[in-house]
Design a protein around this motif. Structure first.
Motif, mmCIF file in Angstrom:
data_model
loop_
_atom_site.group_PDB
_atom_site.id
_atom_site.type_symbol
_atom_site.label_atom_id
_atom_site.label_comp_id
_atom_site.label_asym_id
_atom_site.label_seq_id
_atom_site.Cartn_x
_atom_site.Cartn_y
_atom_site.Cartn_z
ATOM 1 N N THR A 1 -14.480 -52.839 34.447
ATOM 2 C CA THR A 1 -13.349 -53.409 35.320
ATOM 3 C C THR A 1 -14.011 -54.297 36.426
ATOM 4 O OG1 THR A 1 -13.120 -51.564 36.647
ATOM 5 C CG2 THR A 1 -11.746 -51.671 34.608
ATOM 6 N N LEU A 2 -15.032 -53.815 36.982
ATOM 7 C CA LEU A 2 -15.478 -54.633 38.220
ATOM 8 C C LEU A 2 -15.913 -56.129 37.850
ATOM 9 C CD1 LEU A 2 -15.944 -53.765 41.098
ATOM 10 C CD2 LEU A 2 -18.303 -53.614 40.715
ATOM 11 N N ARG A 3 -15.589 -57.120 38.506
ATOM 12 C CA ARG A 3 -15.975 -58.505 38.336
ATOM 13 C C ARG A 3 -16.754 -58.960 39.536
ATOM 14 N NH1 ARG A 3 -14.004 -57.109 34.173
ATOM 15 N NH2 ARG A 3 -12.645 -57.803 32.925
ATOM 16 N N THR A 4 -16.367 -58.565 40.766
ATOM 17 C CA THR A 4 -17.120 -59.103 41.692
ATOM 18 C C THR A 4 -17.979 -58.142 42.781
ATOM 19 O OG1 THR A 4 -15.672 -61.101 41.977
ATOM 20 C CG2 THR A 4 -17.057 -60.505 43.989
ATOM 21 N N LEU A 5 -19.051 -58.050 42.917
ATOM 22 C CA LEU A 5 -19.663 -56.894 43.814
ATOM 23 C C LEU A 5 -20.603 -57.680 44.757
ATOM 24 C CD1 LEU A 5 -20.672 -53.953 43.929
ATOM 25 C CD2 LEU A 5 -22.509 -54.572 42.474
ATOM 26 N N THR A 6 -20.360 -57.026 46.126
ATOM 27 C CA THR A 6 -21.005 -57.565 47.168
ATOM 28 C C THR A 6 -21.769 -56.367 47.802
ATOM 29 O OG1 THR A 6 -19.304 -59.017 47.537
ATOM 30 C CG2 THR A 6 -20.560 -58.644 49.508
ATOM 31 N N LEU A 7 -23.057 -56.471 48.111
ATOM 32 C CA LEU A 7 -24.095 -55.172 48.576
ATOM 33 C C LEU A 7 -24.782 -56.290 49.612
ATOM 34 C CD1 LEU A 7 -25.028 -53.611 45.235
ATOM 35 C CD2 LEU A 7 -23.376 -52.916 47.055
ATOM 36 N N VAL A 8 -24.340 -56.445 50.752
ATOM 37 C CA VAL A 8 -25.307 -57.059 52.065
ATOM 38 C C VAL A 8 -25.550 -55.865 52.770
ATOM 39 C CG1 VAL A 8 -24.776 -58.566 53.693
ATOM 40 C CG2 VAL A 8 -23.619 -58.840 51.671
ATOM 41 N N ASN A 9 -27.009 -55.816 52.914
ATOM 42 C CA ASN A 9 -27.612 -54.858 53.577
ATOM 43 C C ASN A 9 -27.241 -53.309 53.555
ATOM 44 O OD1 ASN A 9 -28.904 -56.939 55.039
ATOM 45 N ND2 ASN A 9 -27.498 -57.253 56.691
ATOM 46 N N VAL A 10 -26.891 -53.047 52.275
ATOM 47 C CA VAL A 10 -26.669 -51.780 52.103
ATOM 48 C C VAL A 10 -27.933 -50.919 52.174
ATOM 49 C CG1 VAL A 10 -26.280 -50.147 49.927
ATOM 50 C CG2 VAL A 10 -25.052 -52.214 49.951
ATOM 51 N N MET A 11 -29.179 -51.343 51.849
ATOM 52 C CA MET A 11 -30.480 -50.748 52.152
ATOM 53 C C MET A 11 -31.103 -51.157 53.292
ATOM 54 S SD MET A 11 -30.240 -48.416 49.891
ATOM 55 C CE MET A 11 -32.230 -47.896 49.962
ATOM 56 N N LYS A 12 -31.786 -50.610 54.143
ATOM 57 C CA LYS A 12 -32.524 -50.911 55.576
ATOM 58 C C LYS A 12 -33.855 -51.337 55.049
ATOM 59 C CE LYS A 12 -33.353 -49.879 60.302
ATOM 60 N NZ LYS A 12 -33.340 -48.766 61.199
ATOM 61 N N GLU B 1 -33.651 -57.262 57.258
ATOM 62 C CA GLU B 1 -35.094 -57.235 57.614
ATOM 63 C C GLU B 1 -36.091 -56.824 56.209
ATOM 64 O OE1 GLU B 1 -35.711 -54.483 60.764
ATOM 65 O OE2 GLU B 1 -34.454 -55.610 62.337
ATOM 66 N N ASN B 2 -37.121 -57.369 56.381
ATOM 67 C CA ASN B 2 -38.129 -56.792 55.235
ATOM 68 C C ASN B 2 -37.607 -57.570 53.850
ATOM 69 O OD1 ASN B 2 -39.647 -55.285 57.245
ATOM 70 N ND2 ASN B 2 -38.182 -53.640 57.063
ATOM 71 N N GLY B 3 -37.009 -58.432 53.852
ATOM 72 C CA GLY B 3 -36.571 -58.868 52.591
ATOM 73 C C GLY B 3 -37.970 -59.406 51.717
ATOM 74 N N GLN B 4 -37.668 -59.591 50.454
ATOM 75 C CA GLN B 4 -38.832 -59.910 49.434
ATOM 76 C C GLN B 4 -38.698 -61.142 48.532
ATOM 77 O OE1 GLN B 4 -39.573 -56.273 47.273
ATOM 78 N NE2 GLN B 4 -37.482 -56.073 46.830
ATOM 79 N N SER B 5 -39.495 -61.554 48.495
ATOM 80 C CA SER B 5 -39.302 -62.761 47.449
ATOM 81 C C SER B 5 -39.983 -62.231 46.159
ATOM 82 C CB SER B 5 -40.274 -64.073 47.891
ATOM 83 O OG SER B 5 -40.293 -65.092 47.170
ATOM 84 N N LEU B 6 -39.237 -62.451 45.068
ATOM 85 C CA LEU B 6 -39.554 -62.086 43.870
ATOM 86 C C LEU B 6 -40.689 -62.936 43.000
ATOM 87 C CD1 LEU B 6 -36.184 -60.866 42.453
ATOM 88 C CD2 LEU B 6 -37.886 -59.644 44.115
ATOM 89 N N SER B 7 -41.200 -62.356 42.272
ATOM 90 C CA SER B 7 -42.377 -63.040 41.481
ATOM 91 C C SER B 7 -41.751 -64.171 40.548
ATOM 92 C CB SER B 7 -43.059 -62.046 40.496
ATOM 93 O OG SER B 7 -42.257 -61.737 39.534
#
Length: 485
Positions: free
Chosen positions: A221-232, A281-287
Motif C-alpha cells: 500500500t505504501l506510495r511515499t516514504l520519507t526518511l530524513v535523518n533517521v540514522m545519525k 552529518e557523515n553523509g556519503q557519496s555512492l560509487s
C-alpha cells in the motif's frame, strides 16, 4: 416623582422599568445582515479544516449551522498533536504546574472522531511524556475500540532533537520506550500510503529494524516514504526496497548505500529526493558503478538533491546519478564558482531545475567580478535541459537578458526585484554581433524594457518578483517536461 422616558435617534429608546433604564434597540429596515450562517456545507468544511481544535469549538458556538459543521467527517480528516492539546493542569512538586495529557479527554476524542481521521501528524514536541501517553492511548483504543484510527493513510512524525535554538545545545535522538511504542503504532496502520519520519537520529541497530512492522502490514500500500535523518551515523537502510509499489522516496545521504540502489533499480520508484538539513552529518557519496547499474535497471528514476532548513554544508554530490534538480532551500547557501563547475561536470546532460529558495542571509557584492553573473550564464549554456531557474542573489539587468536568451528550454524564471541591478556591465564578446550587443545595452537600461524582452523570449508575460512573492515559490520537482525522463 414620575420618570420621563428618554429617546435618542442614534442610541435608541430608553424605557424606564422601576429604578432601571433598559435600552430598546431600533430596528433599521434598510440594514443588510450578513449571511455567514448560510454558507454551503462544502465551504464550511474547508473553513473548519484550517482551524485548530479550540477554534473549531469556538466556531461551533456561533450558530446552529456552524454547530452542525463541527461534526462533518471531512473536518476531522487531519489531526495534529501539540504539547498542550487534550491536556489538564497538574501540580508537580519539582516543576510546579504542568500541562499533562488527559487520558479521559483523549479517549472520548478518539471514540467520537477517531474513525474519521485520515492524516495523523506529530510535529516536534518538547513534552515527551504527552507524546508517549498519546501513542499508548491510541494503540489501546485501536485494539479495543473497533473502527478507531482504522482509516489512517498518512502518518508524519518529527522528533524535537533540539529543544532550543542556541548553537551550543546538545542534539539528541529518540529511542527507548518512545521508539518502541511508535513502532507498535506504525504497525497497526494497514492502509498507510504516506509515511514521513524526520530527525529521529537513531544510533546502532535501532534504525535498521525501525520499519520491520511497516514492511509486513504496508508492503503493497505504501506510495511515499520519507526518511530524513533517521540514522545519525552512516547505515544503509534496505526497507525502502521492500515496498513493491513505492513511487516517491525522500531519504538522507547517510541512509543510502550500494545495496539500496540495487533494490531501487528493480522497483517502481520514480522520484528519489536526497535531502540534507542542519542535523545531517557523515553523509556519503555512492560509487560511480552503483549509480550506473541503477540507471540501467530503472531508466525512469529521477534524483533530486535538496538542502533545507538552516543547513550551511554543501550538498553531497552523487557521481553518475540521474540528477534532475538541485534545490537549495536554505538562507545560507551561496552560488560559488567551483560548485557551479562541479554541477556542470556531473549533471549537464540531466539537470532540469536549479533553484535557491528563501531570502538570503549573507553579504552579496555589487561588483561584476564578484557576483554570480558569469557562473549563472555558464550554467544555462552548458545545461541545455534546464526549464526552471530560481535566482535570489544580485545580478544585473543585462545578465537577466543574457540568461533568458541563452537558455533555450527555459520556461520558469524566478528573480527577486530587489536583487536586480540596473546596469549593462557585460563587456563586448567576440561571439556577439554589434546588433546583439546594442540590443543588450539598450534593454538593460530599464526594468520595463528588460521585462518586456524577457516576456517575448519566454512567450508569456514575465516580471520579477517581490520578496513576499519570492518566498511563496512552489516548484513541482516530480513533473517532467521531456519524454526521455
Amino acid at each position: 416623582m414620575h420618570r420621563v422616558p428618554l429617546f435618542d435617534s442614534e442610541m435608541g429608546e430608553l424605557v424606564s422599568h422601576g429604578k432601571q433604564l433598559y435600552k430598546k434597540e431600533v430596528v433599521d429596515p434598510n440594514h443588510v445582515y450578513s449571511e455567514w450562517n448560510l454558507l454551503p456545507d462544502l465551504l464550511l468544511e474547508r473553513v473548519f479544516q484550517h482551524l485548530t481544535l479550540d477554534e473549531r469549538y469556538n466556531a461551533s458556538m456561533i450558530c446552529r449551522n456552524w454547530s452542525r459543521a463541527f461534526h462533518f467527517p471531512r473536518v476531522w480528516y487531519t489531526f495534529e498533536l501539540h504539547d498542550t492539546l487534550l491536556t489538564k493542569r497538574k501540580f508537580n512538586y519539582c516543576a510546579g504546574w504542568q500541562k499533562l495529557l488527559d487520558h479521559i479527554r483523549v479517549t472520548i476524542f478518539l471514540t467520537k472522531k477517531g474513525m474519521h481521521i485520515r492524516t495523523l501528524i506529530f510535529p516536534p514536541m518538547n513534552n515527551l511524556f504527552n507524546l508517549y501517553e498519546f501513542l499508548n492511548v491510541s494503540l489501546y483504543m485501536h485494539n479495543n475500540c473497533p473502527g478507531t484510527l482504522d482509516r489512517v493513510h498518512t502518518l508524519r512524525f518529527s522528533f524535537a532533537c533540539q529543544h532550543t535554538e542556541q548553537a551550543d545545545d546538545v542534539v539528541f535522538g529518540t529511542g527507548g520506550q518512545i521508539l518502541s511504542m511508535f513502532k507498535k503504532v506504525m504497525g497497526v496502520f494497514s492502509e498507510l500510503k504516506t509515511l514521513e519520519l524526520r530527525d529521529l537520529l537513531l544510533e546502532g541497530c535501532e534504525g535498521l529494524h525501525l520499519l520491520d512492522e511497516v514492511c509486513v502490514t504496508c508492503c503493497e500500500t505504501l506510495r511515499t516514504l520519507t526518511l530524513v535523518n533517521v540514522m545519525k551515523l552512516p547505515h544503509t537502510l534496505l526497507h525502502p526496497g521492500a515496498f513493491v509499489n513505492l513511487e516517491t522516496l525522500v531519504i538522507s545521504p547517510q541512509s543510502i548505500g550500494d545495496d539500496l540502489l540495487e533494490l531501487l533499480g528493480y522497483s517502481k520508484v520514480r522520484n528519489m529526493y536526497i535531502v540534507q538539513n542542519k542535523y545531517t552529518e557523515n553523509g556519503q557519496s555512492l560509487s560511480y558503478k552503483a549509480w550506473k547499474q541503477c540507471r540501467a535497471a530503472n531508466p525512469r528514476l529521477r534524483v533530486h538533491l535538496c538542502s533545507e532548513g538552516s543547513c550551511k554544508n554543501e550538498i553531497i554530490w552523487q557521481q553518475q546519478a540521474p540528477v534532475r534538480s538541485i534545490v537549495y532551500n536554505s538562507p545560507y547557501a551561496k552560488i560559488d564558482t567551483p560548485v557551479m563547475l562541479t554541477i556542470i561536470e556531473l549533471y549537464k546532460r540531466n539537470l532540469e531545475v536549479f533553484a535557491h529558495k528563501q531570502l538570503p542571509r549573507f553579504y552579496m557584492p555589487r561588483s561584476f567580478h564578484d557576483r554570480i553573473d558569469s557562473s549563472l550564464l555558464l550554467l544555462v549554456r552548458q545545461c541545455p535541459y534546464i526549464h526552471t531557474l530560481v535566482v535570489r542573489e544580485k545580478v544585473s539587468t543585462a545578465t537577466v537578458l543574457l540568461v533568458a536568451h541563452t537558455a533555450k528550454n527555459l520556461m520558469y524564471f524566478y528573480l527577486r526585484r530587489n536583487a536586480i541591478i540596473l546596469k549593462a556591465d557585460w563587456p563586448f564578446n567576440p561571439d556577439w554581433t554589434p546588433e546583439f550587443y546594442e540590443w543588450l545595452c539598450k534593454n538593460a537600461r530599464s526594468y520595463e524594457a528588460m521585462e518586456r524582452e524577457v516576456s517575448q523570449i519566454l512567450g508569456y508575460k514575465w516580471q520579477s518578483l517581490t520578496d513576499k512573492q519570492f518566498k511563496m515559490i512552489n516548484i513541482d520537482l516530480g513533473k517532467s517536461y521531456y519524454m526521455f525522463s
